[in-house]
Enzyme design. Structure first.
Site, PDB file in Angstrom:
ATOM      1  N   ASP A   3      35.668  42.652  48.163  1.00  0.00           N
ATOM      2  CA  ASP A   3      34.513  43.514  47.910  1.00  0.00           C
ATOM      3  C   ASP A   3      34.607  44.781  48.769  1.00  0.00           C
ATOM      4  OD1 ASP A   3      32.137  44.369  46.881  1.00  0.00           O
ATOM      5  OD2 ASP A   3      30.879  42.939  47.966  1.00  0.00           O
ATOM      6  N   HIS A  22      39.570  51.263  43.722  1.00  0.00           N
ATOM      7  CA  HIS A  22      40.167  50.069  43.105  1.00  0.00           C
ATOM      8  C   HIS A  22      41.696  50.098  43.237  1.00  0.00           C
ATOM      9  CE1 HIS A  22      36.303  48.814  41.820  1.00  0.00           C
ATOM     10  NE2 HIS A  22      36.158  49.692  40.849  1.00  0.00           N
ATOM     11  N   LEU A  74      54.410  29.804  46.468  1.00  0.00           N
ATOM     12  CA  LEU A  74      52.991  30.160  46.609  1.00  0.00           C
ATOM     13  C   LEU A  74      52.326  30.097  45.244  1.00  0.00           C
ATOM     14  CD1 LEU A  74      50.572  31.449  48.186  1.00  0.00           C
ATOM     15  CD2 LEU A  74      51.530  33.680  47.587  1.00  0.00           C
TER      16      LEU A  74
HETATM   17  C1  FPP Z   1      34.856  45.140  44.558  1.00  0.00           C
HETATM   18  O1  FPP Z   1      34.693  46.449  44.790  1.00  0.00           O
HETATM   19  C2  FPP Z   1      36.041  44.738  43.888  1.00  0.00           C
HETATM   20  C3  FPP Z   1      36.161  44.456  42.557  1.00  0.00           C
HETATM   21  C4  FPP Z   1      35.233  44.852  41.501  1.00  0.00           C
HETATM   22  C5  FPP Z   1      37.284  43.660  42.124  1.00  0.00           C
HETATM   23  C6  FPP Z   1      38.495  44.461  41.775  1.00  0.00           C
HETATM   24  C7  FPP Z   1      39.504  44.273  42.781  1.00  0.00           C
HETATM   25  C8  FPP Z   1      40.607  44.969  42.796  1.00  0.00           C
HETATM   26  C9  FPP Z   1      40.930  46.008  41.799  1.00  0.00           C
HETATM   27  C10 FPP Z   1      41.571  44.677  43.838  1.00  0.00           C
HETATM   28  C11 FPP Z   1      42.872  44.367  43.234  1.00  0.00           C
HETATM   29  C12 FPP Z   1      43.080  42.966  42.935  1.00  0.00           C
HETATM   30  C13 FPP Z   1      44.176  42.525  42.340  1.00  0.00           C
HETATM   31  C14 FPP Z   1      44.376  41.081  42.070  1.00  0.00           C
HETATM   32  C15 FPP Z   1      45.237  43.461  41.948  1.00  0.00           C
HETATM   33  P1  FPP Z   1      33.319  47.090  44.382  1.00  0.00           P
HETATM   34  O2  FPP Z   1      33.604  48.047  43.279  1.00  0.00           O
HETATM   35  O3  FPP Z   1      32.330  46.035  44.043  1.00  0.00           O
HETATM   36  O4  FPP Z   1      32.929  47.823  45.709  1.00  0.00           O
HETATM   37  P2  FPP Z   1      31.473  48.294  46.160  1.00  0.00           P
HETATM   38  O5  FPP Z   1      30.645  47.038  46.309  1.00  0.00           O
HETATM   39  O6  FPP Z   1      31.733  48.962  47.462  1.00  0.00           O
HETATM   40  O7  FPP Z   1      30.966  49.224  45.096  1.00  0.00           O
END
Ligand code: FPP
Length: 248
Positions: free
Chosen positions: A22, A39, A134
């Site tokens: 997060d 992201h 893994l």
């Molecule tokens: C939270 O940030 C994260 C996500 C919505 C998930 C997406 C995660 C990734 C893209 C990381 C990569 C993962 C992989 C497996 C390649 P948010 O947008 O909720 O952040 P905020 O709460 O600060 O707005």
């Protein structure tokens, strides 16, 4: 970090670590960047961590909450970007996963993903099947309640078709029908960015997991942060509802 790393490794690492990644958006905002740049940085953090765990740590299972069932409610442009990023992440790392012995699994309602992504996922799951170094699970379009609901539907279908008696419905029978049937429950659940919620992640499976919260935003979460989380985990006493043995 190396001395802490050695200590943590010799004390026995958790078998399964699950992570709620997060803070990508806040990381980007703090730098005057777009959420999509956040992201992308988050994907680089995931890559760094998977490589570190695969090569240095000896954790057997890691699960990453990449796209929740509720994330569909974000603006379409962000949803499209996230799904394309995750699709690309899986496709571009496939060779590396195979070479490093990483077995990929996906949990969640894969049928809701774009068809091209479903193909990427199916190919990666199949191609990495032989990996024993893994076990990496990526949660896509995943929600814990939806997972439990699907398990109930599978149970009802099995009962209706005579494969299971109503008296055979047990915790075991449910667990075997969850998306996570092939993986042990998480020992440690980490959430970054200072939030302290499950947000519908692995609800059934985390019944006895240790929880670790850090203010670090996901794109900044480093191997050193993971080692600190495991060090904290190793200081806990896991009793699974029983009492500690009392001397004398
Ligand atoms: C939270 O940030 C994260 C996500 C919505 C998930 C997406 C995660 C990734 C893209 C990381 C990569 C993962 C992989 C497996 C390649 P948010 O947008 O909720 O952040 P905020 O709460 O600060 O707005």
């Amino acid at each position: 970090m190396s001395t802490l790393l050695e200590r943590v490794k010799s004390a026995g690492v958790p078998r399964h670590v699950a992570i709620i990644m997060d803070g990508n958006g806040r990381w980007a905002r703090a730098r005057g960047l777009s959420r999509t740049a956040g992201h992308e940085a988050g994907a680089r953090a995931a890559e760094r961590l998977v490589r570190f765990i695969g090569h240095r740590l000896g954790i057997a299972y890691i699960t990453l909450f990449a796209f929740s069932a509720e994330n569909w409610g974000r603006p379409k442009a962000e949803v499209d970007f996230l799904l394309a990023l995750l699709d690309r992440f899986i496709a571009e790392h496939l060779r590396e996963f195979v070479d490093s012995g990483i077995r990929l699994r996906v949990v969640g309602d894969v049928s809701t993903l774009p068809i091209t992504m479903q193909r990427t996922v199916a190919k990666a799951v199949e191609t990495t099947r032989g990996g024993t170094n893994l076990n990496l699970t990526i949660a896509l379009s995943y929600g814990g309640r939806q997972d439990i609901t699907r398990a109930c539907q599978r149970i009802l279908a099995d009962v209706a078709e005579g494969r299971l008696g109503a008296e055979d419905v047990s915790e075991e029978a449910i667990a075997r029908r969850l998306d996570t049937a092939e993986t042990p429950d998480p020992d440690l659940v980490i959430r970054t960015s200072g939030e302290r919620r499950f947000s519908n992640f692995l609800l059934w499976q985390s019944a006895y997991a240790e929880l670790y919260f850090t203010d670090v935003l996901w794109p900044d979460f480093s191997p050193a942060d993971l080692v600190r989380a495991i060090d904290d985990f190793q200081k806990r006493e896991r009793r699974f509802g029983a009492v500690a043995e009392v001397a004398g």
